[in-house]
Enzyme design. Structure first.
Site, PDB file in Angstrom:
ATOM      1  N   HIS A  41      -4.791   2.306  11.677  1.00  0.00           N
ATOM      2  CA  HIS A  41      -3.624   1.471  11.997  1.00  0.00           C
ATOM      3  C   HIS A  41      -3.339   1.416  13.506  1.00  0.00           C
ATOM      4  O   HIS A  41      -2.519   0.598  13.939  1.00  0.00           O
ATOM      5  CB  HIS A  41      -2.375   1.981  11.281  1.00  0.00           C
ATOM      6  CG  HIS A  41      -2.420   1.867   9.803  1.00  0.00           C
ATOM      7  ND1 HIS A  41      -2.683   0.683   9.150  1.00  0.00           N
ATOM      8  CD2 HIS A  41      -2.242   2.804   8.817  1.00  0.00           C
ATOM      9  CE1 HIS A  41      -2.672   0.880   7.838  1.00  0.00           C
ATOM     10  NE2 HIS A  41      -2.412   2.158   7.614  1.00  0.00           N
TER      11      HIS A  41
ATOM     12  N   ASP B 254      -9.932   1.975   2.623  1.00  0.00           N
ATOM     13  CA  ASP B 254      -8.586   2.530   2.475  1.00  0.00           C
ATOM     14  C   ASP B 254      -7.705   1.524   1.749  1.00  0.00           C
ATOM     15  O   ASP B 254      -7.855   0.310   1.915  1.00  0.00           O
ATOM     16  CB  ASP B 254      -8.016   2.829   3.863  1.00  0.00           C
ATOM     17  CG  ASP B 254      -6.727   3.617   3.830  1.00  0.00           C
ATOM     18  OD1 ASP B 254      -6.772   4.839   3.997  1.00  0.00           O
ATOM     19  OD2 ASP B 254      -5.651   2.996   3.635  1.00  0.00           O
TER      20      ASP B 254
ATOM     21  N   HIS C  92      -4.753   0.709   2.344  1.00  0.00           N
ATOM     22  CA  HIS C  92      -3.967  -0.059   3.307  1.00  0.00           C
ATOM     23  C   HIS C  92      -4.894  -0.770   4.291  1.00  0.00           C
ATOM     24  O   HIS C  92      -5.922  -0.224   4.693  1.00  0.00           O
ATOM     25  CB  HIS C  92      -3.015   0.873   4.068  1.00  0.00           C
ATOM     26  CG  HIS C  92      -2.096   1.638   3.174  1.00  0.00           C
ATOM     27  ND1 HIS C  92      -2.386   2.921   2.722  1.00  0.00           N
ATOM     28  CD2 HIS C  92      -0.907   1.302   2.621  1.00  0.00           C
ATOM     29  CE1 HIS C  92      -1.407   3.337   1.942  1.00  0.00           C
ATOM     30  NE2 HIS C  92      -0.489   2.371   1.862  1.00  0.00           N
TER      31      HIS C  92
ATOM     32  N   ASP D  47      -6.608   6.746  -0.816  1.00  0.00           N
ATOM     33  CA  ASP D  47      -5.300   6.420  -1.371  1.00  0.00           C
ATOM     34  C   ASP D  47      -5.371   5.296  -2.397  1.00  0.00           C
ATOM     35  O   ASP D  47      -4.344   4.884  -2.936  1.00  0.00           O
ATOM     36  CB  ASP D  47      -4.299   6.071  -0.269  1.00  0.00           C
ATOM     37  CG  ASP D  47      -4.905   5.255   0.855  1.00  0.00           C
ATOM     38  OD1 ASP D  47      -6.073   4.827   0.744  1.00  0.00           O
ATOM     39  OD2 ASP D  47      -4.210   5.039   1.863  1.00  0.00           O
TER      40      ASP D  47
END
Length: 314
Positions: free
Chosen positions: A127, A164, A166, A251
């Protein structure tokens, strides 16, 4: 059987996110314990982590941002002013070690000492943008690894696969206009940070070198793998990467508290096998993965162990 390297260092636990924070030192403890329990830790070759220096970090991050991180950690801030990233007194040092450990893994694989490697590091990185830390991330480990491969080892084409849950907005932003890095992400649409629409494909010379595969909540492992295969297999054949990097977040596991995918341990075996197949076809199997998310400890540990087992079997 492949020779797999592993970056694991107790110092990564010194990044203190405080009680109740999902990105906690317990994540690494859970992975290491599961690798030990399954006899996988002993089968991997250790890679010594070392701190990334400013010159290396500035391949992706601005000098101003590095100063911001240093100043705010030194002042005892609880969170970076650039975003939602919790920090403690050791956070800059640990983030530099995480980045440098990832670079050390790239060096070992590209030198031919290892077939592949997994950097089990924290804080995560995908991120983090050039001038902004966010989403638990300070420095973008996988982006730095790509630039390191280019700057130090002379690579011309690097593929980053991000599974991931996200979307890796930071990685996408860093390479948005760059045709030398192909970035492919499969992620839960509508979850943090809200980016990653299929229409986001890069711009200028980089148009078409960003591939986003947003999927709805409650997608299972087959849906994730199928989306990645459909988008990436033909693109990789055209791109012909010289190194495959993986943002390996766990995740997407069905028990993760921050996501709504339904992956099982075996799905991470299949995802790893797919990435290894691309690396085997185009770059002599050279693959380096780096830990991103994964916040349900059982799913994180099981997924990471399945990933390592598949790397060892390559």
């Amino acid at each position: 059987m492949g020779v797999t390297g592993l970056v694991i260092d107790p110092a990564f636990r010194l990044h203190d996110t405080g009680p109740g924070h999902p990105e906690s030192p317990r994540r690494l403890e859970a992975i290491e314990a599961e690798l030990q329990r399954r006899g996988l830790l002993q089968r991997c070759r250790p890679i010594q982590a070392r701190p990334a220096v400013d010159r290396e970090l500035q391949r992706c991050h601005s000098a101003r941002y590095l100063q911001t991180v240093r100043r705010e950690v030194a002042y005892g801030a609880a969170q970076l002013s650039t975003g939602d990233t919790t920090i403690g007194e050791h956070s800059e040092d640990v983030a530099r070690l995480a980045a440098g450990g990832t670079l050390a893994a790239v060096d070992a694989v590209l030198a031919g000492r290892l077939d592949n490697a997994f950097a089990v590091v924290r804080p995560p990185g995908h991120h983090a943008e050039a001038e902004r830390g966010m989403g638990f991330c300070l420095f973008n480990n996988v982006a730095l690894a790509a630039r390191h491969g280019q700057a130090v080892h002379g690579l011309e084409r690097v593929l980053i696969i991000d599974w991931d849950l996200h979307h890796g907005n930071g990685t996408q932003a860093i390479f948005w206009s760059d045709p030398s890095v192909l970035y492919a992400s499969v992620h839960e649409w509508g979850n943090y940070p809200g980016s990653g629409a299929a229409e986001e494909r890069g711009e200028g010379a980089g148009l078409g070198f960003t591939l986003n595969c947003p999927l709805p909540s409650f997608s299972d492992g087959q849906a994730v793998l199928s989306a990645l295969e459909a988008a990436l297999a033909p693109a990789a054949a055209r791109f012909r990467p010289q190194l495959v990097l993986v943002s390996a977040g766990f995740d997407g596991h069905r028990n993760d508290p921050l996501g709504h995918f339904l992956l099982e341990d075996a799905d991470y075996t299949a995802l790893t096998a797919f990435c290894l197949a691309i690396a085997g076809e185009h770059c002599q199997g050279r693959l380096v993965s780096v830990l991103e998310g994964g916040y349900g400890l059982k799913g994180l540990a099981g997924g990471a162990a399945a990933h390592v087992e598949a790397l060892l079997a390559a």
